[in-house]
Write a protein that holds these residues in place. Sequence first.
Motif, PDB file in Angstrom:
ATOM      1  N   VAL A 124       0.768  -1.137   0.119  1.00 35.26           N
ATOM      2  CA  VAL A 124       0.103   0.084   0.170  1.00 35.26           C
ATOM      3  C   VAL A 124       0.789   1.231   0.041  1.00 35.26           C
ATOM      4  O   VAL A 124       1.819   1.298   0.994  1.00 35.26           O
ATOM      5  N   TYR A 125       0.634   2.099  -0.822  1.00 33.65           N
ATOM      6  CA  TYR A 125       1.512   3.373  -1.128  1.00 33.65           C
ATOM      7  C   TYR A 125       0.904   4.449  -0.235  1.00 33.65           C
ATOM      8  O   TYR A 125      -0.272   4.526  -0.533  1.00 33.65           O
ATOM      9  N   LEU A 126       1.732   5.202   0.442  1.00 39.46           N
ATOM     10  CA  LEU A 126       1.184   6.374   1.266  1.00 39.46           C
ATOM     11  C   LEU A 126       2.095   7.483   0.848  1.00 39.46           C
ATOM     12  O   LEU A 126       3.257   7.718   1.310  1.00 39.46           O
ATOM     13  N   PRO A 127       1.542   8.227  -0.048  1.00 34.62           N
ATOM     14  CA  PRO A 127       2.380   9.560  -0.690  1.00 34.62           C
ATOM     15  C   PRO A 127       2.907  10.448   0.412  1.00 34.62           C
ATOM     16  O   PRO A 127       3.843  11.055  -0.051  1.00 34.62           O
ATOM     17  N   ILE A 132       8.146   2.873   6.330  1.00 36.28           N
ATOM     18  CA  ILE A 132       7.372   1.554   6.054  1.00 36.28           C
ATOM     19  C   ILE A 132       6.877   0.803   7.047  1.00 36.28           C
ATOM     20  O   ILE A 132       7.604   0.605   8.225  1.00 36.28           O
ATOM     21  N   GLY A 133       5.734   0.418   6.870  1.00 34.89           N
ATOM     22  CA  GLY A 133       5.000  -0.267   7.900  1.00 34.89           C
ATOM     23  C   GLY A 133       4.874  -1.793   7.526  1.00 34.89           C
ATOM     24  O   GLY A 133       4.854  -1.977   6.348  1.00 34.89           O
ATOM     25  N   ILE A 134       4.451  -2.700   8.404  1.00 32.96           N
ATOM     26  CA  ILE A 134       4.266  -4.248   8.024  1.00 32.96           C
ATOM     27  C   ILE A 134       2.979  -4.617   8.562  1.00 32.96           C
ATOM     28  O   ILE A 134       2.747  -4.182   9.902  1.00 32.96           O
ATOM     29  N   ARG A 153      15.525  -1.637  -0.194  1.00 30.11           N
ATOM     30  CA  ARG A 153      16.566  -1.732  -1.446  1.00 30.11           C
ATOM     31  C   ARG A 153      15.963  -1.355  -2.761  1.00 30.11           C
ATOM     32  O   ARG A 153      16.814  -0.785  -3.539  1.00 30.11           O
ATOM     33  N   LEU A 154      14.486  -1.463  -2.763  1.00 24.97           N
ATOM     34  CA  LEU A 154      13.945  -1.408  -3.998  1.00 24.97           C
ATOM     35  C   LEU A 154      13.286   0.224  -3.973  1.00 24.97           C
ATOM     36  O   LEU A 154      13.148   0.625  -5.326  1.00 24.97           O
ATOM     37  N   VAL A 155      13.277   0.759  -3.144  1.00 27.82           N
ATOM     38  CA  VAL A 155      12.580   2.051  -3.380  1.00 27.82           C
ATOM     39  C   VAL A 155      13.579   2.994  -3.692  1.00 27.82           C
ATOM     40  O   VAL A 155      14.760   3.173  -3.405  1.00 27.82           O
ATOM     41  N   PRO A 156      13.335   3.727  -4.945  1.00 25.06           N
ATOM     42  CA  PRO A 156      14.052   4.775  -5.484  1.00 25.06           C
ATOM     43  C   PRO A 156      14.677   5.669  -4.546  1.00 25.06           C
ATOM     44  O   PRO A 156      13.663   6.036  -3.530  1.00 25.06           O
ATOM     45  N   PRO A 157      15.820   6.292  -4.789  1.00 29.46           N
ATOM     46  CA  PRO A 157      16.370   7.211  -3.887  1.00 29.46           C
ATOM     47  C   PRO A 157      15.657   8.532  -4.042  1.00 29.46           C
ATOM     48  O   PRO A 157      15.146   8.693  -5.059  1.00 29.46           O
ATOM     49  N   GLY A 158      15.382   9.131  -2.914  1.00 32.96           N
ATOM     50  CA  GLY A 158      14.425  10.496  -2.862  1.00 32.96           C
ATOM     51  C   GLY A 158      13.130  10.280  -2.768  1.00 32.96           C
ATOM     52  O   GLY A 158      12.318  11.131  -2.977  1.00 32.96           O
ATOM     53  N   GLU A 159      12.651   9.042  -2.610  1.00 26.99           N
ATOM     54  CA  GLU A 159      11.229   8.766  -2.590  1.00 26.99           C
ATOM     55  C   GLU A 159      10.661   9.515  -1.352  1.00 26.99           C
ATOM     56  O   GLU A 159      11.113   9.038  -0.390  1.00 26.99           O
ATOM     57  N   LYS A 160       9.616  10.315  -1.406  1.00 23.69           N
ATOM     58  CA  LYS A 160       8.967  11.229  -0.364  1.00 23.69           C
ATOM     59  C   LYS A 160       7.989  10.239   0.587  1.00 23.69           C
ATOM     60  O   LYS A 160       7.643  10.431   1.378  1.00 23.69           O
ATOM     61  N   LEU A 184       2.364   1.328  -8.644  1.00 23.02           N
ATOM     62  CA  LEU A 184       1.894   2.080  -7.753  1.00 23.02           C
ATOM     63  C   LEU A 184       2.458   3.331  -8.015  1.00 23.02           C
ATOM     64  O   LEU A 184       1.732   4.632  -8.025  1.00 23.02           O
ATOM     65  N   SER A 185       3.539   3.364  -8.438  1.00 24.17           N
ATOM     66  CA  SER A 185       4.317   4.677  -8.974  1.00 24.17           C
ATOM     67  C   SER A 185       3.867   5.288 -10.012  1.00 24.17           C
ATOM     68  O   SER A 185       3.383   6.290 -10.458  1.00 24.17           O
ATOM     69  N   VAL A 186       3.239   4.563 -11.010  1.00 23.75           N
ATOM     70  CA  VAL A 186       2.765   4.817 -12.418  1.00 23.75           C
ATOM     71  C   VAL A 186       1.246   5.317 -11.930  1.00 23.75           C
ATOM     72  O   VAL A 186       0.957   6.498 -12.373  1.00 23.75           O
TER      73      VAL A 186
END
Length: 237
Positions: A124-127, A132-134, A153-160, A184-186
């Motif tokens: 679930v993406y939280l803009p 990061i919750g589990i 490791r997968l989250v792009p650098p700078g992801e807010k 989710l990014s798209v």
Amino acid sequence: MEDILVNITPQETRVAVLLAGVVQELHVERSALRGLVGNIYLGRVARVLPGMQSAFVDIGLERAAFLHVADIWEYRQFTQEKPPPIERMIREGDTVLVQVVKDPIGTKGARLSTQVSLAGRMLVYLPQDPHIGISQRIEDETERAQLRERLQRLVPPGEKGGYIIRTSAEDATEGDLANDLQYLSVLWNRIVERRAVSAAPALLYQELSLAQRILRDVATEETTAIQVDSRENFLKL
């Protein structure tokens, strides 16, 4: 052995989940009464009620939707000091990005939140929330730590934004998580783009239909067959 049967008509959608040939779940969604929960709108504040610490927001429906101060994201950030009253956070005529958290009932309009979330199969993406919750259903602490590290490791650098790892990610591969991240990014970028060119009130994102939600949330590797009533509906799904 789990099977999913999908029947879609102009009037309603019926989805049955069978285990060893016996119906375990039956879901029905009527086209005329399709829920609004999960929809994201660009709304316009129609009225602020300081005495109730709430506001009515026009999102393009017959009745204005309801936004309480406790459902405003900025309000939730005040943990130590007293948060400001609603009239200092939003004003009549303001445009606000909101998500429906409760469908209209009777004469009451939909209930809104300014905290947006987008569900994928694994995540679930939280803009607005950079953590990061589990899922609490994943109880093994070692597995929780491993899932967190893999996602980081997968989250792009700078992801807010941040993410919640869903229960379905318990046995996910790194490829599964990467696919969900991309999806989710798209999806979020499309919402941002629509917001930029839309005038309030406007629907920016409509939650998936019942059949699509079942395929996202219920279907697993244990599902042996998904039967759809027509080729047209099969292609849509």
